[in-house]
Write an enzyme that holds these catalytic residues in place. Structure first.
Site, PDB file in Angstrom:
ATOM      1  N   ASN A   9       0.765  -1.268  -0.084  1.00  0.00           N
ATOM      2  CA  ASN A   9      -0.014   0.052   0.110  1.00  0.00           C
ATOM      3  C   ASN A   9       0.900   1.310  -0.140  1.00  0.00           C
ATOM      4  OD1 ASN A   9      -1.831   2.076   0.427  1.00  0.00           O
ATOM      5  ND2 ASN A   9      -2.253   1.484   2.453  1.00  0.00           N
ATOM      6  N   HIS A  96      -9.637   1.397   4.963  1.00  0.00           N
ATOM      7  CA  HIS A  96      -8.301   1.536   5.516  1.00  0.00           C
ATOM      8  C   HIS A  96      -8.596   2.628   6.691  1.00  0.00           C
ATOM      9  CE1 HIS A  96      -4.138   2.960   6.560  1.00  0.00           C
ATOM     10  NE2 HIS A  96      -3.906   1.890   5.775  1.00  0.00           N
ATOM     11  N   GLU A  98      -6.807   5.024   7.649  1.00  0.00           N
ATOM     12  CA  GLU A  98      -6.718   6.363   7.098  1.00  0.00           C
ATOM     13  C   GLU A  98      -7.999   7.020   6.397  1.00  0.00           C
ATOM     14  OE1 GLU A  98      -2.913   5.862   5.045  1.00  0.00           O
ATOM     15  OE2 GLU A  98      -2.131   5.337   7.291  1.00  0.00           O
ATOM     16  N   GLU A 165      -5.464  -4.324  10.807  1.00  0.00           N
ATOM     17  CA  GLU A 165      -4.491  -3.555  10.892  1.00  0.00           C
ATOM     18  C   GLU A 165      -4.885  -2.757  12.174  1.00  0.00           C
ATOM     19  OE1 GLU A 165      -2.562  -2.430   6.995  1.00  0.00           O
ATOM     20  OE2 GLU A 165      -4.041  -1.188   7.142  1.00  0.00           O
ATOM     21  N   GLY A 171       2.071   2.655  10.769  1.00  0.00           N
ATOM     22  CA  GLY A 171       3.120   3.762  10.646  1.00  0.00           C
ATOM     23  C   GLY A 171       3.739   4.269  11.922  1.00  0.00           C
ATOM     24  N   SER A 210       3.306  -1.559  10.576  1.00  0.00           N
ATOM     25  CA  SER A 210       4.626  -1.868  10.773  1.00  0.00           C
ATOM     26  C   SER A 210       5.375  -3.078  10.534  1.00  0.00           C
ATOM     27  CB  SER A 210       5.000  -1.260  12.200  1.00  0.00           C
ATOM     28  OG  SER A 210       4.603   0.173  12.301  1.00  0.00           O
TER      29      SER A 210
HETATM   30  P1  PGA Z   1       2.759   0.637   7.704  1.00  0.00           P
HETATM   31  O1  PGA Z   1       1.121   0.991   6.970  1.00  0.00           O
HETATM   32  O2  PGA Z   1       3.209  -0.856   7.172  1.00  0.00           O
HETATM   33  O3  PGA Z   1       3.627   1.912   7.360  1.00  0.00           O
HETATM   34  O4  PGA Z   1       2.499   0.409   9.117  1.00  0.00           O
HETATM   35  C1  PGA Z   1       0.475  -0.186   6.967  1.00  0.00           C
HETATM   36  C2  PGA Z   1      -0.963   0.303   6.312  1.00  0.00           C
HETATM   37  O5  PGA Z   1      -1.214   1.298   6.646  1.00  0.00           O
HETATM   38  O6  PGA Z   1      -1.407  -0.423   5.515  1.00  0.00           O
END
Ligand code: PGA
Length: 250
Positions: A9, A96, A98, A165, A171, A210
């Site tokens: 992603n 997601h 976000e 997630e 992140g 992460s």
């Molecule tokens: P990340 O993001 O691996 O940077 O933690 C995962 C995601 O948002 O799908």
């Protein structure tokens, strides 16, 4: 029995240069690895057509990062699931965290996006996960079940991927421990089994948050973890390759 799936992603990152670098790299991946691990790249939508030309011949699939809940019409700036399918996507991320937090994708909208994806022959990758506050309040199971219930009322479980997630792990550099992740993946599979017992065993459930080259293998070797949804580490060809290799070695 379930093929391992690794999805990149890219979020609002990357460009033609990175696409070419990745395509060049995956061109050299042996077919044995491609059979064992399915790799999907979700670049920003404007790059999908270029990505399709580069990746289709080497067996790397494409996904959208989001789709509209609408089929067509006066929705400036939106991209439909059908359009994603049209330019070569097989998958689309839906829900997601976000999108939920920054773009007001609520459960009703997410359910509609799952529908749009499936009726356009895309496989929705439904993302679910709890916040840190919800984890600390011991509400993980109820939050996850509520998100699943709301998004998947009309869903075809045969054409679906779910990604767990935890919001606190995205992140942040903090990863769920393999045990924490496995516990939630089991909750997800049990929930799906209560709706569609046969499909539950075939359903790929990915972990995201992460994931890095050095923690991928222990996560992916948990019984109900079938691969990963990778953000930051998917922007680095070597890291991403190492994660795909870890997926192959489980
Ligand atoms: P990340 O993001 O691996 O940077 O933690 C995962 C995601 O948002 O799908």
């Amino acid at each position: 029995m379930r093929q391992t799936l690794v999805i990149a992603n890219w979020k609002l990152n990357g460009g033609i240069g990175l696409l070419k670098e990745m395509a060049e790299h995956f061109h050299h991946v042996d077919t044995q690895e491609q059979v064992q691990v399915q790799v999907v790249i979700c670049p920003p939508a404007v790059y999908l057509k270029t990505a399709d030309v580069l990746f289709e011949p080497i067996g790397v699939h494409l996904g959208g990062q989001n789709c509209s809940e609408h089929l067509s019409g006066a929705f400036t700036g939106e991209i439909s699931a059908e359009m994603l399918a049209d330019v070569g996507c097989k998958f689309v991320l839906v829900g997601h965290s976000e999108r939920r937090a920054l773009f007001a994708d609520n459960n009703a909208v997410i359910a509609e996006k799952v529908q749009q994806a499936q009726s356009s022959n895309l496989i929705p990758v439904l993302c679910v996960g709890e916040t840190l506050a919800e984890r600390e309040a011991n509400a993980v199971e109820s939050v996850i079940q509520e998100q699943l219930e709301a998004a998947l009322q009309q869903a075809d479980f045969e054409r679906l991927v779910i990604a767990y997630e935890p919001v606190w792990a995205i992140g942040t550099g903090v990863t769920a421990s393999p045990e924490q992740a496995q516990e939630v993946h089991k909750i997800i599979r049990d929930w799906v089994a209560s709706k569609a017992p046969q499909e539950a065993q075939k359903l790929q459930i990915l972990y995201g948050g992460s994931v890095k080259a050095d923690n991928a293998q222990t996560l992916f070797s948990q019984p109900d973890i079938d691969g990963g949804l990778i953000g930051g580490a998917s922007l680095d060809t070597e890291q991403f390759d190492a994660i795909c290799k870890a997926a192959k070695d489980i």
